[in-house]
Design a protein around this motif. Sequence first.
Motif, PDB file in Angstrom:
ATOM      1  N   ILE A 292      61.434  12.169 -32.187  1.00 35.33           N
ATOM      2  CA  ILE A 292      61.251  13.023 -33.507  1.00 35.33           C
ATOM      3  C   ILE A 292      60.434  11.929 -34.526  1.00 35.33           C
ATOM      4  O   ILE A 292      59.391  12.159 -35.034  1.00 35.33           O
ATOM      5  CB  ILE A 292      62.281  13.629 -33.999  1.00 35.33           C
ATOM      6  CG1 ILE A 292      62.569  14.719 -32.989  1.00 35.33           C
ATOM      7  CG2 ILE A 292      61.874  14.375 -35.506  1.00 35.33           C
ATOM      8  CD1 ILE A 292      63.758  15.607 -33.593  1.00 35.33           C
ATOM      9  N   MET A 293      61.153  10.867 -34.486  1.00 30.26           N
ATOM     10  CA  MET A 293      60.553   9.852 -35.742  1.00 30.26           C
ATOM     11  C   MET A 293      59.203   9.110 -35.731  1.00 30.26           C
ATOM     12  O   MET A 293      58.416   9.234 -36.439  1.00 30.26           O
ATOM     13  CB  MET A 293      61.663   9.176 -36.115  1.00 30.26           C
ATOM     14  CG  MET A 293      61.407   7.956 -37.126  1.00 30.26           C
ATOM     15  SD  MET A 293      60.774   6.253 -36.625  1.00 30.26           S
ATOM     16  CE  MET A 293      62.014   5.577 -35.619  1.00 30.26           C
ATOM     17  N   LEU A 294      59.409   8.657 -34.379  1.00 31.52           N
ATOM     18  CA  LEU A 294      57.881   7.820 -33.943  1.00 31.52           C
ATOM     19  C   LEU A 294      56.581   8.528 -33.964  1.00 31.52           C
ATOM     20  O   LEU A 294      55.996   7.979 -34.768  1.00 31.52           O
ATOM     21  CB  LEU A 294      58.180   7.101 -32.777  1.00 31.52           C
ATOM     22  CG  LEU A 294      59.196   6.117 -32.546  1.00 31.52           C
ATOM     23  CD1 LEU A 294      59.533   5.658 -31.257  1.00 31.52           C
ATOM     24  CD2 LEU A 294      58.733   5.382 -33.585  1.00 31.52           C
ATOM     25  N   PRO A 295      56.352   9.792 -33.690  1.00 36.84           N
ATOM     26  CA  PRO A 295      55.403  10.577 -33.644  1.00 36.84           C
ATOM     27  C   PRO A 295      55.065  10.668 -35.113  1.00 36.84           C
ATOM     28  O   PRO A 295      53.939  10.795 -35.678  1.00 36.84           O
ATOM     29  CB  PRO A 295      55.451  11.598 -32.986  1.00 36.84           C
ATOM     30  CG  PRO A 295      56.456  11.422 -32.029  1.00 36.84           C
ATOM     31  CD  PRO A 295      57.296  10.495 -32.562  1.00 36.84           C
ATOM     32  N   LEU A 296      56.001  11.298 -35.928  1.00 37.06           N
ATOM     33  CA  LEU A 296      55.848  11.799 -37.345  1.00 37.06           C
ATOM     34  C   LEU A 296      55.345  10.458 -38.095  1.00 37.06           C
ATOM     35  O   LEU A 296      54.731  10.498 -39.111  1.00 37.06           O
ATOM     36  CB  LEU A 296      57.064  12.297 -37.840  1.00 37.06           C
ATOM     37  CG  LEU A 296      57.394  13.863 -37.488  1.00 37.06           C
ATOM     38  CD1 LEU A 296      58.591  14.293 -38.001  1.00 37.06           C
ATOM     39  CD2 LEU A 296      56.406  14.753 -38.042  1.00 37.06           C
ATOM     40  N   GLY A 297      56.297   9.333 -37.790  1.00 33.77           N
ATOM     41  CA  GLY A 297      56.079   7.959 -38.760  1.00 33.77           C
ATOM     42  C   GLY A 297      54.987   7.278 -38.707  1.00 33.77           C
ATOM     43  O   GLY A 297      54.498   6.522 -39.670  1.00 33.77           O
ATOM     44  N   LEU A 298      54.487   7.432 -37.298  1.00 34.85           N
ATOM     45  CA  LEU A 298      53.325   6.241 -36.882  1.00 34.85           C
ATOM     46  C   LEU A 298      51.783   6.810 -36.817  1.00 34.85           C
ATOM     47  O   LEU A 298      51.268   5.811 -36.658  1.00 34.85           O
ATOM     48  CB  LEU A 298      53.829   5.476 -35.551  1.00 34.85           C
ATOM     49  CG  LEU A 298      55.088   4.621 -35.789  1.00 34.85           C
ATOM     50  CD1 LEU A 298      55.513   4.026 -34.405  1.00 34.85           C
ATOM     51  CD2 LEU A 298      55.133   3.523 -36.804  1.00 34.85           C
ATOM     52  N   TRP A 299      51.802   8.139 -36.661  1.00 35.52           N
ATOM     53  CA  TRP A 299      50.427   8.526 -36.496  1.00 35.52           C
ATOM     54  C   TRP A 299      49.449   8.246 -37.372  1.00 35.52           C
ATOM     55  O   TRP A 299      48.123   7.818 -36.821  1.00 35.52           O
ATOM     56  CB  TRP A 299      50.330  10.278 -36.284  1.00 35.52           C
ATOM     57  CG  TRP A 299      50.715  11.005 -37.392  1.00 35.52           C
ATOM     58  CD1 TRP A 299      51.791  11.355 -38.175  1.00 35.52           C
ATOM     59  CD2 TRP A 299      49.343  11.125 -38.234  1.00 35.52           C
ATOM     60  NE1 TRP A 299      51.556  12.114 -39.018  1.00 35.52           N
ATOM     61  CE2 TRP A 299      50.081  12.016 -39.368  1.00 35.52           C
ATOM     62  CE3 TRP A 299      48.115  11.263 -38.356  1.00 35.52           C
ATOM     63  CZ2 TRP A 299      49.411  12.573 -40.257  1.00 35.52           C
ATOM     64  CZ3 TRP A 299      47.298  11.790 -39.369  1.00 35.52           C
ATOM     65  CH2 TRP A 299      48.060  12.355 -40.341  1.00 35.52           C
ATOM     66  N   TYR A 300      49.671   8.130 -38.779  1.00 34.18           N
ATOM     67  CA  TYR A 300      48.798   7.953 -39.731  1.00 34.18           C
ATOM     68  C   TYR A 300      48.573   6.402 -39.739  1.00 34.18           C
ATOM     69  O   TYR A 300      47.278   5.610 -40.136  1.00 34.18           O
ATOM     70  CB  TYR A 300      49.205   8.259 -41.037  1.00 34.18           C
ATOM     71  CG  TYR A 300      48.283   8.213 -42.221  1.00 34.18           C
ATOM     72  CD1 TYR A 300      47.237   9.351 -42.217  1.00 34.18           C
ATOM     73  CD2 TYR A 300      48.381   7.223 -43.076  1.00 34.18           C
ATOM     74  CE1 TYR A 300      46.250   9.364 -43.231  1.00 34.18           C
ATOM     75  CE2 TYR A 300      47.022   7.313 -44.067  1.00 34.18           C
ATOM     76  CZ  TYR A 300      46.160   8.091 -44.059  1.00 34.18           C
ATOM     77  OH  TYR A 300      45.019   8.140 -45.050  1.00 34.18           O
TER      78      TYR A 300
END
Length: 489
Positions: A292-300
Amino acid sequence: MTDRVNEKLPLCFKILLAAVSAVLLLFLGVDQAALSDDAKVLISDAIILTTLIISAGVAFFGIKGGLPQRRTLLLIIFACGFAMRLAYAVRYGYYEHQHDVEGLNTSGHLSYIYKLATDGMLPDTNDWQYCHPPLHHFLASLVVRASLALGKTYDAAFENIQLLTVLYSTLTVFAGNAIIRESKAGSSLEVWLTALLAFHPAFIILSGSINNDMLTVMLMTYAMLYLMRWYRSPSFKSAALCGLFTGLGMMSKFSAAMIAVSAAAAVLIKFFTEKQLKFPKVLLHASAFCGIMLPLGLWYQIRNYYLFGQAIGYVAPIGTGSRLYIGDISIVKRLLLPFSGELHGVYADVWNEFNLWQYLLRNSLFGEYGFGNDMAAAVLIIANFALVIISLAALVVIIKKRSLLISSVPVISVWLLQMISFVIFNIKYPYRCSMDFRYIVPTVICGLSFIAAAQGSIKDRCTAVYSTLKDIFKFLAALFCAASVIIFL
């Protein structure tokens, strides 16, 4: 059963508070730019004083009439904390007491929000504040669009962004209260610790700031809460929610990633100190967190790296020619000495000071601003300094008791990472603005948690000493809260 019933009313109160704030700030909001300074001060003071008077009546008649004391006092604290934030937002508009907001023709936070509201597109450059992830700016753009659809002017629409920041700050008080309870504070101490959080000027000032700081603090606080809950009783739900709030925090400001580091430390320590916790369960929970954390936190971050070559953790450069630059002053004077250089009054002076700790002592309470009442400000500084010493002493008590140390790993790791990263940040980016307390606001909640966690151990060792220390703490807390109210009146 009683505790569960007692928690129902605060939950209803939270929902009601959110609804009332939306009505006040969005549907009934006025164009503050059209109000005179005297009118804003009058409205602001009226909000605070009316809430305090009503709260005093509720406390007296409610408790006398048999209402549970803890629940009644917490409701009053929540209400007064909200009133302080709302009053501050009324008095200081979107163009006052801000950080990196600037105008529509810049690359500041206001321009970022405006572009999302009008174009519906992410910035096509990473210039200045456009380097930040867009969560807060997107939410703020929805408020601007809704306000414009209701026929409000752009000024009134921008003012209504404070709807969000007031709510962020208020919800942070709720999360902070939950963290205090997780830290095993007694009911009396819980009330006082929550009051310190509700009346702390850092959260009040950020409640009027329309940049992404307050949302980041709120999301980090909720992530810390669910990390503590997972650590106390590992569950898939807590791991997933911790991952969600951490990812959303990183989607508001990348510095929230330090919660992920704290989570990794907590998982490792929990796994090696608790034999009942099996590897497959840890792996499942870690996968939920990271998934959950990685896609939300790293996409930008990935987007900006691909489009602009922006490094992970990138900070917009200021330049050595800026008046804020202090790289020519030694690290000893800036970071190692507790005090050095001339004090420029009770309020912090961002343009002339260079010692980190001397600056933080006042900046943590007043930001870069002055509020006029020097006597109340001095009292607030003294009370705050004493409370910081108490929280650090509580940390020492925790460290000395192994069981207490192990159980406090999530909060200690967050506090430690915040402080270390803050010092490193000031070494890497030697500017006066880098010393601002807004980068480490969650340490306030960590400090309150230390006091909550240590009080049980002190009480077990010596009841008489504990009683005296508790009275001193209550006096300082009352002094702190009273001075904070006076400052903002």
